[in-house]
Scaffold this motif. Sequence first.
Motif, PDB file in Angstrom:
ATOM      1  N   CYS A  38      12.293   8.366   2.536  1.00 26.36           N
ATOM      2  CA  CYS A  38      13.115   7.636   1.574  1.00 26.36           C
ATOM      3  C   CYS A  38      13.230   6.208   2.077  1.00 26.36           C
ATOM      4  N   HIS A  39      13.746   5.334   1.236  1.00 24.12           N
ATOM      5  CA  HIS A  39      13.805   3.911   1.576  1.00 24.12           C
ATOM      6  C   HIS A  39      15.185   3.354   1.269  1.00 24.12           C
ATOM      7  N   VAL A  40      15.475   2.179   1.863  1.00 21.87           N
ATOM      8  CA  VAL A  40      16.567   1.341   1.360  1.00 21.87           C
ATOM      9  C   VAL A  40      15.943   0.025   0.904  1.00 21.87           C
ATOM     10  N   LYS A  54       5.038  -7.728  -2.648  1.00 19.16           N
ATOM     11  CA  LYS A  54       4.245  -7.625  -3.879  1.00 19.16           C
ATOM     12  C   LYS A  54       5.102  -7.204  -5.071  1.00 19.16           C
ATOM     13  N   TYR A  55       6.334  -6.817  -4.810  1.00 16.07           N
ATOM     14  CA  TYR A  55       7.269  -6.492  -5.901  1.00 16.07           C
ATOM     15  C   TYR A  55       8.687  -6.826  -5.461  1.00 16.07           C
ATOM     16  N   THR A  56       9.554  -7.080  -6.421  1.00 18.17           N
ATOM     17  CA  THR A  56      10.978  -7.265  -6.118  1.00 18.17           C
ATOM     18  C   THR A  56      11.735  -6.132  -6.801  1.00 18.17           C
ATOM     19  N   ALA A  82      10.179  -0.118   3.607  1.00 21.03           N
ATOM     20  CA  ALA A  82       9.521  -0.375   2.323  1.00 21.03           C
ATOM     21  C   ALA A  82       8.768  -1.700   2.395  1.00 21.03           C
ATOM     22  N   THR A  83       7.641  -1.781   1.709  1.00 21.94           N
ATOM     23  CA  THR A  83       6.792  -2.969   1.814  1.00 21.94           C
ATOM     24  C   THR A  83       7.481  -4.232   1.287  1.00 21.94           C
ATOM     25  N   CYS A  84       8.472  -4.086   0.432  1.00 21.78           N
ATOM     26  CA  CYS A  84       9.160  -5.277  -0.092  1.00 21.78           C
ATOM     27  C   CYS A  84       9.965  -5.992   0.990  1.00 21.78           C
ATOM     28  N   LYS A 135      -3.711  -1.364  -1.692  1.00 27.81           N
ATOM     29  CA  LYS A 135      -3.937  -2.804  -1.876  1.00 27.81           C
ATOM     30  C   LYS A 135      -2.908  -3.472  -2.784  1.00 27.81           C
ATOM     31  N   ARG A 136      -2.320  -2.701  -3.714  1.00 23.82           N
ATOM     32  CA  ARG A 136      -1.321  -3.331  -4.591  1.00 23.82           C
ATOM     33  C   ARG A 136      -0.003  -3.590  -3.853  1.00 23.82           C
ATOM     34  N   LEU A 137       0.134  -3.052  -2.618  1.00 20.54           N
ATOM     35  CA  LEU A 137       1.410  -3.168  -1.905  1.00 20.54           C
ATOM     36  C   LEU A 137       1.407  -4.169  -0.757  1.00 20.54           C
ATOM     37  N   VAL A 138       0.259  -4.368  -0.135  1.00 17.34           N
ATOM     38  CA  VAL A 138       0.214  -5.195   1.085  1.00 17.34           C
ATOM     39  C   VAL A 138      -1.073  -5.997   1.173  1.00 17.34           C
ATOM     40  N   ILE A 162       0.597   6.694   7.788  1.00 14.35           N
ATOM     41  CA  ILE A 162      -0.435   5.970   7.036  1.00 14.35           C
ATOM     42  C   ILE A 162      -0.274   6.242   5.540  1.00 14.35           C
ATOM     43  N   TYR A 163      -0.443   5.184   4.757  1.00 12.70           N
ATOM     44  CA  TYR A 163      -0.386   5.304   3.289  1.00 12.70           C
ATOM     45  C   TYR A 163      -1.681   4.736   2.726  1.00 12.70           C
ATOM     46  N   PHE A 164      -2.396   5.582   2.011  1.00 15.27           N
ATOM     47  CA  PHE A 164      -3.695   5.173   1.460  1.00 15.27           C
ATOM     48  C   PHE A 164      -3.977   5.997   0.212  1.00 15.27           C
ATOM     49  N   ASP A 186       1.302   9.731   4.172  1.00 14.38           N
ATOM     50  CA  ASP A 186       2.251   9.664   3.060  1.00 14.38           C
ATOM     51  C   ASP A 186       1.649  10.273   1.797  1.00 14.38           C
ATOM     52  N   HIS A 187       2.432  11.114   1.139  1.00 17.15           N
ATOM     53  CA  HIS A 187       2.140  11.603  -0.214  1.00 17.15           C
ATOM     54  C   HIS A 187       0.733  12.205  -0.332  1.00 17.15           C
ATOM     55  N   MET A 188       0.350  12.995   0.697  1.00 19.68           N
ATOM     56  CA  MET A 188      -0.933  13.737   0.689  1.00 19.68           C
ATOM     57  C   MET A 188      -2.145  12.839   0.498  1.00 19.68           C
ATOM     58  N   GLU A 223       6.096  13.229  -8.639  1.00 24.41           N
ATOM     59  CA  GLU A 223       6.377  12.359  -9.795  1.00 24.41           C
ATOM     60  C   GLU A 223       5.407  11.182  -9.851  1.00 24.41           C
ATOM     61  N   ARG A 224       4.840  10.816  -8.706  1.00 26.74           N
ATOM     62  CA  ARG A 224       3.901   9.700  -8.625  1.00 26.74           C
ATOM     63  C   ARG A 224       2.478  10.164  -8.912  1.00 26.74           C
ATOM     64  N   LEU A 225       2.182  11.389  -8.502  1.00 23.12           N
ATOM     65  CA  LEU A 225       0.801  11.885  -8.564  1.00 23.12           C
ATOM     66  C   LEU A 225       0.503  12.600  -9.873  1.00 23.12           C
ATOM     67  N   THR A 262      12.245  12.784  -0.688  1.00 24.32           N
ATOM     68  CA  THR A 262      12.482  12.447  -2.102  1.00 24.32           C
ATOM     69  C   THR A 262      11.687  11.230  -2.563  1.00 24.32           C
ATOM     70  N   ASP A 263      11.411  10.309  -1.619  1.00 24.35           N
ATOM     71  CA  ASP A 263      10.867   8.974  -1.923  1.00 24.35           C
ATOM     72  C   ASP A 263      11.866   8.107  -2.698  1.00 24.35           C
ATOM     73  N   TRP A 264      13.142   8.525  -2.720  1.00 22.99           N
ATOM     74  CA  TRP A 264      14.156   7.663  -3.339  1.00 22.99           C
ATOM     75  C   TRP A 264      14.102   6.286  -2.682  1.00 22.99           C
ATOM     76  N   HIS A 266      12.182   5.457  -5.221  1.00 27.38           N
ATOM     77  CA  HIS A 266      10.976   5.588  -6.055  1.00 27.38           C
ATOM     78  C   HIS A 266      10.392   4.255  -6.510  1.00 27.38           C
ATOM     79  N   PRO A 267       9.951   3.416  -5.551  1.00 27.80           N
ATOM     80  CA  PRO A 267       9.414   2.110  -5.952  1.00 27.80           C
ATOM     81  C   PRO A 267       8.205   2.202  -6.886  1.00 27.80           C
ATOM     82  N   ASN A 268       8.176   1.293  -7.812  1.00 31.66           N
ATOM     83  CA  ASN A 268       6.991   1.042  -8.645  1.00 31.66           C
ATOM     84  C   ASN A 268       6.616   2.150  -9.623  1.00 31.66           C
ATOM     85  N   LEU A 269       7.520   3.070  -9.910  1.00 30.32           N
ATOM     86  CA  LEU A 269       7.182   4.021 -10.976  1.00 30.32           C
ATOM     87  C   LEU A 269       7.195   3.277 -12.296  1.00 30.32           C
TER      88      LEU A 269
HETATM   89  O1  LIG Z   1       3.434   3.925  -4.254  1.00 29.30           O
HETATM   90  C1  LIG Z   1       4.291   3.027  -4.045  1.00 29.30           C
HETATM   91  O2  LIG Z   1       4.454   2.044  -4.796  1.00 29.30           O
HETATM   92  C2  LIG Z   1       5.104   3.109  -2.825  1.00 29.30           C
HETATM   93  C3  LIG Z   1       5.604   1.933  -2.279  1.00 29.30           C
HETATM   94  C4  LIG Z   1       6.253   1.974  -1.087  1.00 29.30           C
HETATM   95  C5  LIG Z   1       6.708   0.762  -0.420  1.00 29.30           C
HETATM   96  O3  LIG Z   1       6.705  -0.285  -1.061  1.00 29.30           O
HETATM   97  O4  LIG Z   1       7.028   0.858   0.781  1.00 29.30           O
HETATM   98  O5  LIG Z   1       6.487   3.157  -0.453  1.00 29.30           O
HETATM   99  C6  LIG Z   1       6.058   4.350  -0.984  1.00 29.30           C
HETATM  100  O6  LIG Z   1       6.291   5.382  -0.335  1.00 29.30           O
HETATM  101  C7  LIG Z   1       5.352   4.326  -2.199  1.00 29.30           C
END
Ligand SMILES: O=C(O)c1cc(C(=O)O)oc(=O)c1
Length: 310
Positions: A38-40, A54-56, A82-84, A135-138, A162-164, A186-188, A223-225, A262-264, A266-269
């Motif tokens: 989860c994130h804050v 890449k997002y606010t 979170a990447t933001c 690539k859309r995140l970083v 790792i997130y890919f 992350d997220h299989m 919910e993302r996949l 949870t991924d609460w 839930h960025p970028n849905l």
């Molecule tokens: O798919 C996403 O947009 C996403 C973004 C971030 C993040 O911005 O850190 O984290 C996640 O777990 C998923």
Amino acid sequence: MSKPTSGDFTKTAGWMDWYTGPSKPRFKLPAGAVDAHCHVFGPGAEFPYAPERKYTPCDASKHQLYALRDHLGFARNVVVQATCHGADNRAMVDALVNSGGKARGVATVKRSVSDAEIQAMHDAGVRGVRFNFVKRLVDFTPKDELLEIAGRIAKWGWHVVIYFEAVDLPELWDFFTALPTTVVVDHMGRPDVSLPVDGPQFALFEKFMREHSNVWSKVSCPERLSVTGPKALNGEQNAYTDVIPFAKRIVEQFPDRVLWGTDWPHPNLKDHMPDDGLLVDFIPHIATTPELQQKLLVTNPMRLYWPEEV
Ligand SMILES: O=C(O)c1cc(C(=O)O)oc(=O)c1
């Protein structure tokens, strides 16, 4: 829960805020369950979003996160940078130190991070670093820089998250398999769930886990996949059925190396914001026995994030 705001920042156009009225899950989480992803976000007025983001987002504070934890019946959280927020870990670290020991974290760092900064984050409860290849995140970070970071944080017993996306696994294989730590996906690895579960794309991910006993996976983010839904809204108890075969396979093959979160918030849905209570009700569809649920939700995250208590 109170309505999200955006602090001093203007949210990305079309931004979807988290769901403010989550239901009580019907599935009773085992005692000591950990929400391991989860994130804050901010609040932006206190912890500004990174210039390179890449997002606010809307704000999503530690208080709101911990209220959700209690509402859903989790005991602890793993707060993932979170990447933001880029490599400014202050919001995440602030959440950890104000959790009463109930949260641990995963940071994002640059090569320039000092040993003293790593030690301070360790003392606050950080136990890993996140390398992001979506690539859309970083922006791109050279692999030699990441390998150097991985080698350094290993001395604190940290792991690498790792997130890919699944299409990028072949190209990233050699780098991932060279990492010297526990590696948590992350997220299989974001499979395309419209492809067959026994097809070549998911087979490569299974091979990755089978051949490398240091690789773990979060079986999170249906919910993302999901492509077909139905959505976790309006009491729906059979949400995201197209994701179930993928997650269930990973839970059953690698019961000691899976985590759930949870991924609460839930960025970028783009399509809908799930009811987090109904997301919890997804768990027994993928971890179908009390033994598997205990490993997924308690034993495994405790081994990785609170090993001193195990
Ligand atoms: O798919 C996403 O947009 C996403 C973004 C971030 C993040 O911005 O850190 O984290 C996640 O777990 C998923």
